[in-house]
Motif scaffolding. Structure first.
Motif, PDB file in Angstrom:
ATOM      1  N   ALA A 147       0.829  -1.211   0.000  1.00 28.47           N
ATOM      2  CA  ALA A 147       0.000   0.000   0.000  1.00 28.47           C
ATOM      3  C   ALA A 147       0.861   1.258   0.000  1.00 28.47           C
ATOM      4  O   ALA A 147       0.589   2.222  -0.726  1.00 28.47           O
ATOM      5  N   ILE A 148       1.930   1.273   0.809  1.00 29.47           N
ATOM      6  CA  ILE A 148       2.835   2.429   0.857  1.00 29.47           C
ATOM      7  C   ILE A 148       3.548   2.595  -0.479  1.00 29.47           C
ATOM      8  O   ILE A 148       3.678   3.710  -0.998  1.00 29.47           O
ATOM      9  N   PHE A 149       3.997   1.479  -1.076  1.00 27.87           N
ATOM     10  CA  PHE A 149       4.692   1.518  -2.359  1.00 27.87           C
ATOM     11  C   PHE A 149       3.775   2.098  -3.445  1.00 27.87           C
ATOM     12  O   PHE A 149       4.199   2.968  -4.226  1.00 27.87           O
ATOM     13  N   LEU A 150       2.502   1.644  -3.488  1.00 30.96           N
ATOM     14  CA  LEU A 150       1.562   2.165  -4.488  1.00 30.96           C
ATOM     15  C   LEU A 150       1.222   3.633  -4.234  1.00 30.96           C
ATOM     16  O   LEU A 150       1.052   4.415  -5.175  1.00 30.96           O
ATOM     17  N   THR A 155       1.710   9.208  -5.971  1.00 35.05           N
ATOM     18  CA  THR A 155       2.081  10.589  -5.653  1.00 35.05           C
ATOM     19  C   THR A 155       3.092  11.118  -6.661  1.00 35.05           C
ATOM     20  O   THR A 155       2.986  12.252  -7.134  1.00 35.05           O
ATOM     21  N   VAL A 156       4.102  10.304  -7.010  1.00 31.03           N
ATOM     22  CA  VAL A 156       5.111  10.710  -8.001  1.00 31.03           C
ATOM     23  C   VAL A 156       4.444  10.945  -9.351  1.00 31.03           C
ATOM     24  O   VAL A 156       4.759  11.915 -10.042  1.00 31.03           O
ATOM     25  N   ALA A 157       3.498  10.088  -9.742  1.00 33.50           N
ATOM     26  CA  ALA A 157       2.826  10.242 -11.031  1.00 33.50           C
ATOM     27  C   ALA A 157       2.028  11.536 -11.076  1.00 33.50           C
ATOM     28  O   ALA A 157       2.003  12.248 -12.083  1.00 33.50           O
ATOM     29  N   ILE A 158       1.360  11.885  -9.965  1.00 31.90           N
ATOM     30  CA  ILE A 158       0.587  13.122  -9.905  1.00 31.90           C
ATOM     31  C   ILE A 158       1.499  14.334  -9.980  1.00 31.90           C
ATOM     32  O   ILE A 158       1.220  15.322 -10.686  1.00 31.90           O
ATOM     33  N   HIS A 162       1.778  17.379 -13.100  1.00 33.71           N
ATOM     34  CA  HIS A 162       1.592  18.806 -12.901  1.00 33.71           C
ATOM     35  C   HIS A 162       2.837  19.621 -13.294  1.00 33.71           C
ATOM     36  O   HIS A 162       2.761  20.829 -13.392  1.00 33.71           O
ATOM     37  N   LEU A 163       3.911  19.000 -13.505  1.00 32.67           N
ATOM     38  CA  LEU A 163       5.129  19.741 -13.903  1.00 32.67           C
ATOM     39  C   LEU A 163       5.189  20.001 -15.346  1.00 32.67           C
ATOM     40  O   LEU A 163       4.889  19.806 -16.311  1.00 32.67           O
TER      41      LEU A 163
END
Length: 163
Positions: A147-150, A155-158, A162-163
C-alpha cells in the motif's frame, strides 16, 4: 387411468378420492439435534377426510386421457365406484396399494424414504497442536508495504503530471 393418477400425485403431492379419502405427501425437514443431523422424513399418508378433486385434477386427467373435462369427471367417478363396489385392492403404480376391508379404507405404502436419506452422526474430533497446520501464521502480511509503495508511485505520477 392408474398411470395418470400416479403422475398427478407425483406432480402435485396429493390425490383425492371422493367418498374414500385422500393421499398426501408429507415432508419434514432435516434437523440438528445432539450432534446428529437427522435425515428428512418423506412419507405418503392416507387421510380419511373426504375431499373432492379440484378442477386442476380434472383438467390434468382430461389432458392425460385426451378427453373432455366432463368425460374425465364421469370416467373418474365410474372408476372409483367400481373400486368401492369390489373388495379388490387398488394398486397405484409404485406408490402403494389402497385396500378396502369391511368398508374401511387403508393405505399400504411402497415408498420408503430411508432408502434415500440417512442420519449423519458427527462426533467430536480431538486435534493436537501438531495436527493443526500453522503455515498460515508463518506467512508475513506485506499488504502494508504494498500500500505504501503504491501510494508513493501514485504521488510521483501526480507530481510529474503537474510539472
Amino acid at each position: 387411468m392408474i398411470k395418470s393418477l400416479e403422475q398427478y400425485f407425483i406432480q402435485f403431492g396429493h390425490l383425492d378420492f371422493p367418498n374414500v379419502g385422500s393421499l398426501k405427501w408429507n415432508k419434514k425437514e432435516a434437523n440438528w439435534q445432539d450432534g446428529k443431523l437427522s435425515a428428512p422424513v418423506e412419507e405418503i399418508v392416507f387421510d380419511l377426510q373426504v375431499t373432492k378433486p379440484s378442477k386442476v385434477f380434472y383438467n390434468f386427467l382430461a389432458e392425460a386421457l385426451n378427453i373432455s373435462n366432463e368425460q374425465a369427471v364421469i370416467q373418474y367417478e365410474h372408476f372409483l365406484q367400481e373400486f368401492i363396489a369390489n373388495d379388490e385392492p387398488l394398486a397405484i403404480g409404485n406408490l402403494g396399494i389402497l385396500n378396502k376391508h369391511n368398508n374401511i379404507f387403508t393405505w399400504e405404502t411402497k415408498f420408503d424414504a430411508t432408502n434415500y436419506y440417512a442420519d449423519i452422526n458427527l462426533g467430536t474430533i480431538s486435534l493436537s497442536e501438531n495436527d493443526i497446520d500453522k503455515s498460515h501464521n508463518l506467512k508475513k502480511d506485506n499488504w502494508i508495504l504494498w500500500a505504501i509503495f503504491l501510494l508513493v508511485i501514485a504521488t510521483v505520477a501526480i507530481l510529474l503530471k503537474h510539472l
